[in-house]
Design a protein around this motif. Structure first.
Motif, short mmCIF file in Angstrom:
data_model
loop_
_atom_site.label_atom_id
_atom_site.label_comp_id
_atom_site.label_asym_id
_atom_site.label_seq_id
_atom_site.Cartn_x
_atom_site.Cartn_y
_atom_site.Cartn_z
N CYS A 160 50.08 39.33 43.48
CA CYS A 160 49.97 39.45 42.10
C CYS A 160 50.91 40.58 41.58
CB CYS A 160 48.39 39.68 41.29
SG CYS A 160 48.69 39.85 39.62
N GLU A 162 52.08 41.49 38.64
CA GLU A 162 50.88 42.28 37.56
C GLU A 162 50.63 43.61 37.66
OE1 GLU A 162 51.44 40.81 33.81
OE2 GLU A 162 50.26 42.47 32.90
N CYS A 163 49.72 43.51 38.87
CA CYS A 163 48.52 44.22 39.32
C CYS A 163 49.12 44.76 40.98
CB CYS A 163 47.40 44.24 39.29
SG CYS A 163 46.46 42.55 39.77
N CYS A 186 42.91 42.39 35.53
CA CYS A 186 43.90 41.88 35.75
C CYS A 186 43.94 40.27 34.67
CB CYS A 186 44.72 41.83 36.81
SG CYS A 186 46.65 41.00 36.76
N ARG A 188 46.78 38.74 34.51
CA ARG A 188 47.44 37.22 35.67
C ARG A 188 46.77 36.75 36.24
NH1 ARG A 188 53.38 37.04 37.17
NH2 ARG A 188 53.67 35.44 38.02
N CYS A 189 45.62 37.20 36.88
CA CYS A 189 45.53 36.92 38.57
C CYS A 189 44.15 36.68 38.13
CB CYS A 189 46.10 37.79 39.83
SG CYS A 189 45.32 39.30 39.91
#
Ligand SMILES: [Zn+2]
Ligand SMILES: [Zn+2]
Length: 371
Positions: A160, A162-163, A186, A188-189
């Motif tokens: 991911c 984002e994280c 997170c 996003r995921c």
């Protein structure tokens, strides 16, 4: 499991006369307060949670409670609540694990599949002897096409962005007390640390699909109403390598026509005639092991009990069987012939004074009652 010496009533915070509803209320309240899902990493809460479960397991079982009241901890038989794949009186599981599975997701690693609950009704005899049953259950299973990974065959999930795979993100916000750092799953995921660019078409990236499965389960001998049998790993599959949930069978036992169960004791109310009670007799009583002859002594009183050792219900944990108790119910005839009335009145005059037993008494009585 550590053995507690604290008084079970004290553990649950109830009086010694607490009724089952009161016990259950107290138990639910405490179990929820100390549940490991609510107190992650808190060893003393976990200890309390076990202690509360142990106290309730004993006090909610009339037979165990009586033994505990009489003998204290030594008599309660110390139920082991873990490791047997079996739980008693734990309808609480739905409550916790229904939500619990979701609650675990954010913390670490792949998610755990949800626990499933199946209501099962079995006969009285099957409950006593144990039974194997096959159930067809529709439930989430690992997707064959992507082997549960969620990514289309030939592709892979990506870390991911984002994280960076951590599954959680830190948010800094200003407050009156200064900077506060919050750690959140997170967005996003959703805490999984990876994202799927081309999802598997069979499961739409979920890694699991609904399918019918046959599950064979051995229900242990001695199960009773309100017990749950745990079948490890037969709950919902978890996507992307997570562990499956468990399947819980919520047991309902159909009542027996003649026998009544109280804990490990089976009770039989045995109707006998006045002359059988007075003269004694060999009677045949039903047991779960088939009919058994029982000696009725002369002069048996209404409500007297005869114990048949080892013919009760087995303890599902130890296999040790309880007893059957035969309780004598003398049936007083409601319709008497003129002759019967006369003989009875002569033998047992209604002045309440004891009547002297004389020669021919038993023969007269036998004839009078007409057995
Ligand atoms: Zn798939
Ligand atoms: Zn992420």
């Amino acid at each position: 499991m550590p053995k507690t010496q604290r008084d079970y009533y004290e553990v649950l915070g109830v009086g010694r006369g607490a009724d089952p509803a009161e016990l259950k209320r107290a138990y639910r309240k405490l179990a929820m307060r100390y549940h490991p899902d609510r107190n992650p990493g808190d060893a003393s809460a976990e200890e309390r949670f076990k202690e509360v479960g142990e106290a309730y397991a004993v006090l909610s079982d009339p037979e165990k409670r009586q033994r505990y009241d009489t003998f204290g901890h030594a008599g309660a038989g110390m139920p082991d609540l873990g490791g047997f794949g079996f739980q008693s009186a734990f309808d609480l599981f739905d409550m916790f694990f229904g939500q619990g599975a979701g609650g675990r997701q954010g913390r670490s690693g792949p998610p755990r599949g949800a626990d499933l609950r199946l209501a099962v009704t079995i006969s009285f005899e099957d409950a006593i002897r144990g039974v194997s049953r096959t159930f067809d259950v529709r439930k989430p299973v690992v997707c064959d096409a992507c082997e549960g990974r969620g990514a289309a065959p030939g592709t892979r999930a990506d870390i991911c962005p984002e994280c960076q795979g951590a599954g959680q993100v830190r948010r800094v916000r200003q407050s009156l007390l200064g900077q506060m750092v919050q750690v959140q799953p997170c967005p996003r995921c959703h805490g999984e640390g990876q994202v799927i660019a081309s999802p598997c078409t069979a499961c739409r990236g979920a890694g699991v699909v609904d399918a019918q499965r046959s599950i064979e389960v051995s229900i242990p001998a001695g199960v009773d109403n309100e017990m749950q049998v745990r079948v490890p790993g037969e709950g919902a599959a978890a996507p992307r390598g997570g562990t499956s949930g468990d399947l819980f069978l919520a047991i309902t036992v159909r009542p027996h026509e003649l026998l009544e169960r109280r804990g490990l004791t089976l009770l039989y109310e045995c109707p006998v005639t006045i002359s059988q009670a007075a003269l004694g007799d060999t009677i045949t009583v039903p047991t779960v092991d088939g009919p058994r002859p029982v000696e009725l002594r002369p002069g048996t009183q209404y409500g007297e009990t005869i114990r048949l050792p080892g013919l009760g219900a087995p303890d599902p944990r130890t296999g040790r069987r309880g007893d059957q108790v035969v309780r004598v119910r003398v049936v007083v005839p409601t319709h008497l012939s003129e002759k019967q009335r006369r003989v009875l009145a002569e033998l047992f005059p209604p002045d309440g004074q004891p009547h002297p037993v004389r020669k021919g008494f038993f023969e007269n009585l036998r004839e009078a009652i007409g057995r």
